[in-house]
Write a protein that holds these residues in place. Structure first.
Motif, mmCIF file in Angstrom:
data_model
loop_
_atom_site.group_PDB
_atom_site.id
_atom_site.type_symbol
_atom_site.label_atom_id
_atom_site.label_comp_id
_atom_site.label_asym_id
_atom_site.label_seq_id
_atom_site.Cartn_x
_atom_site.Cartn_y
_atom_site.Cartn_z
ATOM 1 N N ASP A 1 0.859 -1.681 -0.286
ATOM 2 C CA ASP A 1 -0.284 -0.197 0.085
ATOM 3 C C ASP A 1 0.693 1.766 -0.370
ATOM 4 O O ASP A 1 1.771 1.207 1.015
ATOM 5 C CB ASP A 1 -0.799 0.273 1.100
ATOM 6 C CG ASP A 1 -2.164 0.551 1.136
ATOM 7 O OD1 ASP A 1 -2.128 0.962 0.168
ATOM 8 O OD2 ASP A 1 -2.209 1.224 1.990
ATOM 9 N N ASP A 2 0.240 2.260 -0.311
ATOM 10 C CA ASP A 2 1.414 3.613 -0.895
ATOM 11 C C ASP A 2 2.385 3.469 -1.012
ATOM 12 O O ASP A 2 3.614 4.183 -0.659
ATOM 13 C CB ASP A 2 0.785 4.224 0.904
ATOM 14 C CG ASP A 2 -0.011 4.288 1.674
ATOM 15 O OD1 ASP A 2 -1.428 4.499 0.766
ATOM 16 O OD2 ASP A 2 -0.066 4.628 2.519
ATOM 17 N N PHE A 3 2.493 2.644 -2.067
ATOM 18 C CA PHE A 3 3.863 2.717 -2.731
ATOM 19 C C PHE A 3 4.610 3.897 -3.134
ATOM 20 O O PHE A 3 3.940 4.688 -3.983
ATOM 21 C CB PHE A 3 3.481 1.046 -3.958
ATOM 22 C CG PHE A 3 4.920 1.766 -4.304
ATOM 23 C CD1 PHE A 3 6.550 0.763 -3.804
ATOM 24 C CD2 PHE A 3 5.033 1.657 -5.787
ATOM 25 C CE1 PHE A 3 7.343 0.719 -3.916
ATOM 26 C CE2 PHE A 3 6.331 1.573 -6.702
ATOM 27 C CZ PHE A 3 7.502 1.120 -5.874
ATOM 28 N N ARG B 1 5.720 -4.051 -13.227
ATOM 29 C CA ARG B 1 5.832 -4.824 -14.205
ATOM 30 C C ARG B 1 6.843 -5.899 -13.865
ATOM 31 O O ARG B 1 6.948 -6.659 -14.931
ATOM 32 C CB ARG B 1 5.798 -4.222 -15.362
ATOM 33 C CG ARG B 1 4.515 -3.172 -15.529
ATOM 34 C CD ARG B 1 3.723 -2.966 -17.149
ATOM 35 N NE ARG B 1 2.405 -2.036 -17.233
ATOM 36 C CZ ARG B 1 2.930 -0.683 -17.622
ATOM 37 N NH1 ARG B 1 3.914 0.045 -17.152
ATOM 38 N NH2 ARG B 1 1.732 -0.128 -18.380
ATOM 39 N N HIS B 2 8.218 -5.273 -14.052
ATOM 40 C CA HIS B 2 8.992 -5.885 -14.337
ATOM 41 C C HIS B 2 8.780 -7.007 -12.927
ATOM 42 O O HIS B 2 9.454 -8.371 -12.724
ATOM 43 C CB HIS B 2 10.384 -5.194 -13.262
ATOM 44 C CG HIS B 2 11.399 -5.666 -13.371
ATOM 45 N ND1 HIS B 2 12.133 -6.495 -14.471
ATOM 46 C CD2 HIS B 2 12.643 -6.438 -11.988
ATOM 47 C CE1 HIS B 2 13.174 -7.033 -14.255
ATOM 48 N NE2 HIS B 2 13.176 -7.113 -12.611
ATOM 49 N N PHE B 3 8.561 -6.748 -11.945
ATOM 50 C CA PHE B 3 8.429 -8.065 -10.632
ATOM 51 C C PHE B 3 6.950 -8.821 -10.811
ATOM 52 O O PHE B 3 6.996 -9.776 -9.752
ATOM 53 C CB PHE B 3 8.960 -7.338 -9.274
ATOM 54 C CG PHE B 3 9.683 -7.118 -9.185
ATOM 55 C CD1 PHE B 3 10.679 -7.867 -9.042
ATOM 56 C CD2 PHE B 3 10.255 -5.954 -9.362
ATOM 57 C CE1 PHE B 3 12.452 -7.134 -8.567
ATOM 58 C CE2 PHE B 3 11.613 -5.333 -9.155
ATOM 59 C CZ PHE B 3 12.401 -5.887 -8.632
ATOM 60 N N HIS B 4 6.272 -8.614 -11.515
ATOM 61 C CA HIS B 4 5.183 -9.641 -12.268
ATOM 62 C C HIS B 4 3.899 -9.146 -11.412
ATOM 63 O O HIS B 4 3.297 -9.881 -10.970
ATOM 64 C CB HIS B 4 4.848 -10.728 -12.336
ATOM 65 C CG HIS B 4 6.588 -10.957 -13.014
ATOM 66 N ND1 HIS B 4 6.091 -11.153 -14.471
ATOM 67 C CD2 HIS B 4 7.377 -11.284 -13.201
ATOM 68 C CE1 HIS B 4 7.142 -11.440 -15.326
ATOM 69 N NE2 HIS B 4 7.793 -11.979 -14.509
ATOM 70 N N MET B 5 3.976 -7.997 -11.144
ATOM 71 C CA MET B 5 2.877 -7.309 -9.263
ATOM 72 C C MET B 5 2.020 -7.157 -10.247
ATOM 73 O O MET B 5 1.804 -5.673 -11.424
ATOM 74 C CB MET B 5 3.409 -6.441 -8.546
ATOM 75 C CG MET B 5 4.372 -6.809 -7.943
ATOM 76 S SD MET B 5 5.318 -5.575 -6.469
ATOM 77 C CE MET B 5 6.449 -6.698 -6.447
ATOM 78 N N ILE C 1 0.233 -7.212 -5.207
ATOM 79 C CA ILE C 1 -0.324 -6.291 -5.826
ATOM 80 C C ILE C 1 0.518 -4.712 -5.516
ATOM 81 O O ILE C 1 1.011 -4.686 -4.446
ATOM 82 C CB ILE C 1 -1.331 -6.222 -5.111
ATOM 83 C CG1 ILE C 1 -2.586 -7.068 -6.034
ATOM 84 C CG2 ILE C 1 -2.388 -4.586 -5.908
ATOM 85 C CD1 ILE C 1 -4.012 -6.996 -5.080
ATOM 86 N N LEU C 2 0.875 -3.631 -6.472
ATOM 87 C CA LEU C 2 1.706 -2.538 -6.099
ATOM 88 C C LEU C 2 0.820 -1.156 -6.404
ATOM 89 O O LEU C 2 -0.574 -1.147 -7.327
ATOM 90 C CB LEU C 2 2.312 -2.234 -7.079
ATOM 91 C CG LEU C 2 3.488 -1.915 -7.139
ATOM 92 C CD1 LEU C 2 4.315 -2.054 -5.635
ATOM 93 C CD2 LEU C 2 4.227 -1.239 -7.858
ATOM 94 N N LYS C 3 0.021 -0.721 -5.027
ATOM 95 C CA LYS C 3 -1.105 0.428 -5.119
ATOM 96 C C LYS C 3 -0.151 1.240 -5.017
ATOM 97 O O LYS C 3 0.611 2.124 -3.882
ATOM 98 C CB LYS C 3 -1.820 0.543 -4.133
ATOM 99 C CG LYS C 3 -2.567 -1.553 -4.016
ATOM 100 C CD LYS C 3 -3.383 -0.905 -2.767
ATOM 101 C CE LYS C 3 -4.990 0.091 -2.899
ATOM 102 N NZ LYS C 3 -6.039 -0.258 -1.951
ATOM 103 N N ILE C 4 -0.135 2.165 -5.840
ATOM 104 C CA ILE C 4 0.755 3.387 -5.989
ATOM 105 C C ILE C 4 -0.131 4.735 -5.011
ATOM 106 O O ILE C 4 -1.026 4.498 -5.436
ATOM 107 C CB ILE C 4 0.697 3.715 -7.545
ATOM 108 C CG1 ILE C 4 1.340 2.736 -8.562
ATOM 109 C CG2 ILE C 4 1.678 5.336 -7.521
ATOM 110 C CD1 ILE C 4 1.422 2.773 -10.094
ATOM 111 N N ALA D 1 6.989 5.384 -14.013
ATOM 112 C CA ALA D 1 8.678 4.566 -13.542
ATOM 113 C C ALA D 1 7.921 3.563 -12.539
ATOM 114 O O ALA D 1 8.423 2.490 -12.423
ATOM 115 C CB ALA D 1 9.308 5.865 -12.539
ATOM 116 N N LEU D 2 7.307 4.020 -11.637
ATOM 117 C CA LEU D 2 5.976 3.353 -10.884
ATOM 118 C C LEU D 2 5.701 2.286 -10.928
ATOM 119 O O LEU D 2 5.617 0.220 -10.897
ATOM 120 C CB LEU D 2 5.863 3.449 -8.920
ATOM 121 C CG LEU D 2 6.153 4.750 -8.506
ATOM 122 C CD1 LEU D 2 4.892 6.120 -7.461
ATOM 123 C CD2 LEU D 2 7.216 4.642 -7.454
#
Length: 280
Positions: free
Chosen positions: A180-182, A228-232, A199-202, A222-223
């Motif tokens: 959360d809050d990446f 994507r690189h880490f398949h999130m 999951i990556l929450k920007i 960029a985020l």
């Protein structure tokens, strides 16, 4: 004899020994007493906010449950009045337990629902939290795969090695994890590559006005690239305008969350309608 440092006007008026400072401290104590009593009596609810698919915002991917603590009149005690004070103490762990318990009970009642629940990394290893989780998972074989646990970036970095092993253990139960809050914290890259978040929450600070702010657009890009690189799976938080949503859709964000698609509600649609089918 030299004079000591002069107090500012604000310090003079609201210092700890001033009438205003004493009043603020007393009010803080009253608030904390209400929070502790509410936890004991389980006067807590989850306010649900939909997270929608960017490619089709009419479809809900999952709902995030946000804890709400209630006073004697069932009025919400604003989280800003206590959350920082309880984060490092057992009261914070008890709040995490309540949120998880309510969330798991909700999953048991709604077999087609997928939800996310917030937790602090400090709750890892808290025995009661793990008991609540195991009891909830035992209610149905599908509950684990419909549960997402959200940990903020700053919280994850408190004990990164512990978070990594914790996630590995629970991911074997089908549970997914969201960072959360990446972008708001200070994730060390050497840990990030081992975290294995699903999951990556920007963070919303980068989403606001993204259609007119090239810096925010570049940062979000960029985020997203890291995700994507880490398949999130990527989620944009705090989406409030159609213009913001349009840019995010064009950038390829998978999911959108914010007031544009629904405010957190104690009475969500799924509570009165047929269970939602899981978005694919």
């Amino acid at each position: 004899m030299a004079n000591g440092p002069k107090k500012t006007r604000v310090e003079s008026i609201a210092g700890p020994q001033s009438p205003l400072g004493v009043a603020i401290s007393a009010q803080d104590q009253v608030t904390m007493d209400m929070v502790r009593e509410a936890i004991v009596t389980k006067r807590a609810r989850l306010a649900w906010q939909p997270v929608v698919l960017a490619r089709d915002p009419t479809r809900v991917a999952f709902h995030e449950g946000l804890i709400r603590i209630l006073d004697h009149q069932n009025r919400v005690i604003p989280a800003r009045d206590f959350i920082d004070a309880v984060e490092a103490h057992e009261t914070g762990r008890q709040i995490d337990c309540l949120a998880l318990e309510i969330g798991l009970n909700t999953l048991a009642r709604h077999p087609g629902l997928r939800i996310s629940i917030n937790m602090s990394a400090r709750s890892i290893g808290y025995p009661r939290w793990m008991r609540v989780l195991k009891r909830g998972l035992a209610a149905s074989p599908t509950i684990g795969e419909r549960l997402i646990l959200e940990i903020t970036e700053s919280s994850a970095m408190l004990v990164p090695e512990l978070v990594i092993s914790f996630m590995e253990e629970l991911q074997r139960e089908g549970i997914a994890f969201a960072m959360d809050d990446f972008g708001s914290g200070y994730t060390a890259i050497r840990f990030f590559k081992d975290f294995c978040f699903d999951i990556l929450k920007i963070d919303g600070q980068f989403i606001r006005n993204i259609h007119a702010d090239p810096d925010n657009a570049a940062l979000v890009g960029a985020l997203m690239s890291i995700g994507r690189h880490f398949h999130m799976f990527t989620v944009a938080e705090a989406v409030e305008t159609a213009a913001e949503a349009k840019v995010l859709q064009a950038m390829g964000v998978e999911c959108l969350q914010g007031y544009l698609f629904g405010a957190p509600s104690l009475k969500p649609d799924f509570a009165t309608q047929a269970p939602l089918r899981k978005a694919g």
